[in-house]
Design a protein around this motif. Structure first.
Motif, mmCIF file in Angstrom:
data_model
loop_
_atom_site.group_PDB
_atom_site.id
_atom_site.type_symbol
_atom_site.label_atom_id
_atom_site.label_comp_id
_atom_site.label_asym_id
_atom_site.label_seq_id
_atom_site.Cartn_x
_atom_site.Cartn_y
_atom_site.Cartn_z
ATOM 1 N N ASN A 121 0.847 -1.191 0.000
ATOM 2 C CA ASN A 121 0.000 0.000 0.000
ATOM 3 C C ASN A 121 0.889 1.250 0.000
ATOM 4 O O ASN A 121 1.334 1.719 1.037
ATOM 5 C CB ASN A 121 -0.908 -0.050 1.221
ATOM 6 C CG ASN A 121 -1.917 1.065 1.226
ATOM 7 O OD1 ASN A 121 -1.694 2.124 0.644
ATOM 8 N ND2 ASN A 121 -3.042 0.813 1.891
ATOM 9 N N ARG A 161 0.095 4.194 2.320
ATOM 10 C CA ARG A 161 0.410 4.006 3.734
ATOM 11 C C ARG A 161 1.906 4.080 3.978
ATOM 12 O O ARG A 161 2.347 4.521 5.035
ATOM 13 C CB ARG A 161 -0.130 2.651 4.219
ATOM 14 C CG ARG A 161 -1.640 2.636 4.236
ATOM 15 C CD ARG A 161 -2.132 1.566 5.119
ATOM 16 N NE ARG A 161 -1.879 1.862 6.533
ATOM 17 C CZ ARG A 161 -2.595 1.362 7.525
ATOM 18 N NH1 ARG A 161 -3.597 0.537 7.244
ATOM 19 N NH2 ARG A 161 -2.321 1.664 8.756
ATOM 20 N N VAL A 162 2.669 3.618 3.020
ATOM 21 C CA VAL A 162 4.123 3.700 3.175
ATOM 22 C C VAL A 162 4.536 5.167 3.217
ATOM 23 O O VAL A 162 5.337 5.574 4.076
ATOM 24 C CB VAL A 162 4.843 2.976 2.017
ATOM 25 C CG1 VAL A 162 6.354 3.163 2.134
ATOM 26 C CG2 VAL A 162 4.480 1.500 2.008
ATOM 27 N N VAL A 217 2.786 7.680 4.123
ATOM 28 C CA VAL A 217 2.380 8.243 5.419
ATOM 29 C C VAL A 217 3.311 7.747 6.516
ATOM 30 O O VAL A 217 3.793 8.498 7.353
ATOM 31 C CB VAL A 217 0.911 7.875 5.733
ATOM 32 C CG1 VAL A 217 0.546 8.282 7.150
ATOM 33 C CG2 VAL A 217 -0.011 8.537 4.729
ATOM 34 N N GLU A 275 3.726 1.054 11.385
ATOM 35 C CA GLU A 275 2.718 1.132 10.337
ATOM 36 C C GLU A 275 2.664 -0.226 9.665
ATOM 37 O O GLU A 275 3.683 -0.877 9.486
ATOM 38 C CB GLU A 275 3.140 2.197 9.326
ATOM 39 C CG GLU A 275 2.062 2.637 8.380
ATOM 40 C CD GLU A 275 0.994 3.488 9.052
ATOM 41 O OE1 GLU A 275 -0.187 3.293 8.748
ATOM 42 O OE2 GLU A 275 1.370 4.340 9.916
ATOM 43 N N THR A 303 1.574 -2.308 6.405
ATOM 44 C CA THR A 303 1.120 -2.261 5.017
ATOM 45 C C THR A 303 1.309 -3.625 4.404
ATOM 46 O O THR A 303 2.426 -4.096 4.198
ATOM 47 C CB THR A 303 1.925 -1.248 4.185
ATOM 48 O OG1 THR A 303 3.254 -1.707 4.124
ATOM 49 C CG2 THR A 303 1.857 0.130 4.752
#
Lengths: 130, 580
Positions: A95, A98-99, A101, B109, B111
């Motif tokens: 994604n 998202r990376v 961000v 995060e 992903t």
């Protein structure tokens, strides 16, 4: 992307003047996930941080002791060493949004990603299967 | 590395070294398999796991990896140094490897797809580095909090436990207890071989820790809830069940410390290893009797452990000084250990554990609890009974002579609680207050004494500054008298006796006088008689003489008449011649 067999190429740097973006990708061998993650990362960096980044791929199968330092549990994990603070992104980086961000590229760089400097050379971790 | 399935016909066990646990589990945790230890916060999971590793490394030559997900190794090292575990030292000697896994959801995060291979690699490298045989994951559930993709975490955990099994390490996985499940995230689903639940419950403001083996595949195990203790010595579990009735017995006796009380027991005292109960209401001298018994043990050079639930050690020493017992010197010599706690300080099981621990440390020959009735403050009567059963069995196993005192209510000679434990008691001494004539005295008698020919008499029990003394009570005239009544009775008897004696003497004297008078009379009579006799003799002589004279004169007369003197003629001639 294919895993290059570049001997001791654990560290693969861009030859840019200042590596404002120091990234580390932890993987465990040449799994599909590692390969995908590296390809995704490379693509994102080229698009957004061309010439300003370095990617270090660490194969934990080869160097398991390195997992402790960056508190690696999940693989693959991307660690943003620089700029500080340290950021971590786990997963195959599929994604892109998202990376970006996660790496704070959007906010940190703003629209400054148009610098297109060549010479991004990458040599992934040596093939652990050997 | 793959474990052969068929060689586990008899399940191999991995001793934990935790006091009591190996007995309950009949040898330890399942060797080469993961065990789940679950419980609420603060119930001792981490300590349990750490002890497992430490004992493994120190006693059983099995190095271990401690992977902590919560506390940092520095904190752990600090926490455990107080229990005598030097984690840093163990690490430097290659016996323990610590790894702190920190996952902060906010820093990470996610992903796309990932796995937890990093964890496996870390664990694997730590295991390889020290050739670990034991692994602790404390608390792996932190992964659920740190990672959002629970599906991945679950799949990876399943893989992890298989992997641990395949590596052949004995592992402990800790988990926080949940509402419906044993653990918050249902770890028990993955760890199927052995599940241990630690419980920390508070009843009437008294906390008790308990351990239960929920399951242990392929092995028998104690199914009860076992109380356990966490103190400066670490984790200790007490097998709650009784040890049974097959303890060795001895024919040896030990003195009660009171010679006259010994005499009540056929002159021998108590059996060594027997259980003695001294019941009595307040102020009947139970503590004094117990202290005398303890003192006697120390005099023999034996060790005595004295549990006081009412008085502090220094107060006991001071008070017993008033009956001539110097307990202080035995304390100094290390023969006597006085241990004072309030019974309500902690739960009954904790008390029992404390007893066990101190008995093991001190190895006494004589054990005193003063009084056991106070234990009911920490539990119900049936709980006290169960605790005492276990304690007594344990003491008998070790051939320790136990002396319990028991406070009964005023006037009721036998309390309910006493009756319940009666069957556990070998020798039962009753101390009674006897109130009469405006004073209160103490009586002592032996209610029962198994295997000893004991006295059936009530004795008066006196506390003097020389110690305890027993006095035969006054039992004449069909009543039992004690104290001043006894003294008065005795005095009266003495005076009566004296009067009797005086009278007898007086009579004897009188009789003597009579005898003397009689004898004087006899002497007088005899004298008179003799006098009379003399007289009679004299008269007789006179008469005889007179007779003779008469005879002669009659002859002479005859001669004269016949002219033939009967007298010898010579004489006559002479006479005549003379006359002529």
């Amino acid at each position: 992307m294919k895993a290059g067999a570049t001997g001791k190429g654990k560290k693969a740097k861009t030859d840019a003047k200042e590596q404002a973006w120091n990234l580390r990708l932890y993987v465990a061998g040449q799994t599909q996930k590692s390969i995908t993650a590296f390809a995704n990362l490379k693509k994102i960096c080229e698009e957004h941080l061309a010439g300003e980044y370095s990617i270090e791929v660490i194969d934990l199968v080869k160097n398991p002791q390195l997992a402790k330092g960056d508190q690696i549990i999940a693989l693959p994990t991307l660690v943003r060493k620089l700029p500080e603070p340290i950021k971590k992104i786990i997963g195959d980086l599929a994604n892109t949004e998202r990376v970006l961000v996660g790496l704070d590229i959007r906010s940190a760089r703003g629209g400054a990603s148009q610098k297109l400097e060549a010479g991004t050379d990458f040599a992934p971790a040596p093939n652990p299967m050997r | 590395m793959v474990k052969k399935k068929h060689d586990s016909v008899v399940l191999a066990k991995c001793p934990t070294g935790i006091k009591g646990l190996d007995e309950i589990t009949r040898g330890g945790l399942p060797q080469g398999r993961p065990t789940l230890v679950c419980g609420s916060a603060g119930c001792g999971k981490t300590l349990f796991a750490m002890e497992f590793l430490m004992h493994g490394a120190m006693q059983f030559g099995e190095p271990g990896v401690f992977m902590t997900f919560e506390e940092t190794p520095e904190d752990l090292a600090k926490n455990f140094i107080s229990l005598g575990f030097d984690i840093h030292d163990m690490e430097s000697r290659g016996l323990i490897a610590m790894d702190h896994v920190r996952i902060e959801r906010s820093e990470v995060e996610e992903t796309g797809d990932y796995d937890l291979e990093g964890l496996f690699i870390r664990l694997g490298s730590a295991i390889d580095a020290i050739q670990a045989k034991r692994v602790v994951l404390d608390t792996i559930e932190a992964l659920f909090a740190g990672l959002s993709n629970a599906a991945i975490v679950r799949a990876e955990l399943r893989r992890l436990f298989h992997w641990l099994k395949a590596r052949g390490v004995t592992a402990i996985i800790t988990g926080e207890s949940g509402d419906k499940l044993l653990t918050r995230y249902g770890l028990e689903e993955y760890v199927a071989d052995c599940v241990i639940l630690l419980d920390f419950r508070i009843k009437e403001q008294i906390a008790t820790r308990r351990l239960r083996i929920i399951k242990y595949r392929g092995s028998s195990h104690g199914a009860d809830e076992y109380p356990f203790l966490i103190d400066e010595g670490g984790f200790s579990i007490l097998p709650i069940t009784s040890l049974g009735l097959d303890y060795p017995v001895t024919n040896k006796h030990i003195t009660t410390g009171v010679p006259k009380l010994d005499a009540m027991f056929d002159g021998k005292g108590f059996y060594r290893g027997s259980t003695v109960l001294a019941s009595g209401s307040a102020g009947t001298g139970k503590t004094s009797l117990a202290a005398t018994f303890a003192d006697a043990a120390c005099r023999r050079g034996e060790r005595c452990l004295y549990f006081a639930f009412e008085e502090s050690p220094s107060q006991i020493v001071r008070n017993m000084g008033s009956i001539g017992l110097d307990l202080g010197r035995w304390v100094k010599k290390g023969l006597l250990r006085l241990h004072s706690t309030r019974p309500s300080l902690y739960g009954l099981e904790m008390h029992l554990l404390t007893f066990h621990k101190l008995i093991e440390q001190f190895d006494p020959q004589v054990f005193v609890i003063d009084p056991i009735s106070n234990l009911t403050a920490a539990g119900t009567a049936s709980e006290v009974n169960s605790i005492l059963t276990r304690l007594i069995d344990y003491l008998k196993m070790r051939q320790i002579c136990a002396f319990f005192t028991d406070l009964t209510h005023l006037q009721s000679s036998l309390d309910g609680a006493s009756e319940e434990i009666s069957s556990l008691i070998d020798t039962w001494i009753l101390l009674r207050a006897i109130e009469r004539n405006g004073e209160r005295n103490r009586g002592i008698y032996v209610l029962k004494s198994r295997g000893i020919d004991h006295s059936n008499q009530i004795q008066e029990f006196m506390l003097t500054n020389q110690g305890i003394d027993l006095i035969d009570v006054y039992t004449g005239l069909g009543e039992v008298l004690t104290g001043s009544a006894r003294v008065a009775q005795e005095a009266e008897e003495r005076s009566t006796e004296l009067a009797c004696r005086h009278e007898a003497e007086h009579r004897l004297r009188e009789q003597e006088l009579k005898r003397q008078a009689l004898e004087a009379k006899i002497a007088a009579l005899r004298a008179a008689f003799e006098e009379e006799t003399k007289e009679v003799h004299l008269i007789a002589e006179e008469k005889r003489k007179r007779q003779a004279v008469q005879t002669e004169s009659r002859l002479a007369m005859g001669r004269f008449r016949e002219g033939k003197p009967s007298e010898p003629p010579a004489k006559r001639a002479k006479k005549r011649l003379k006359g002529a």
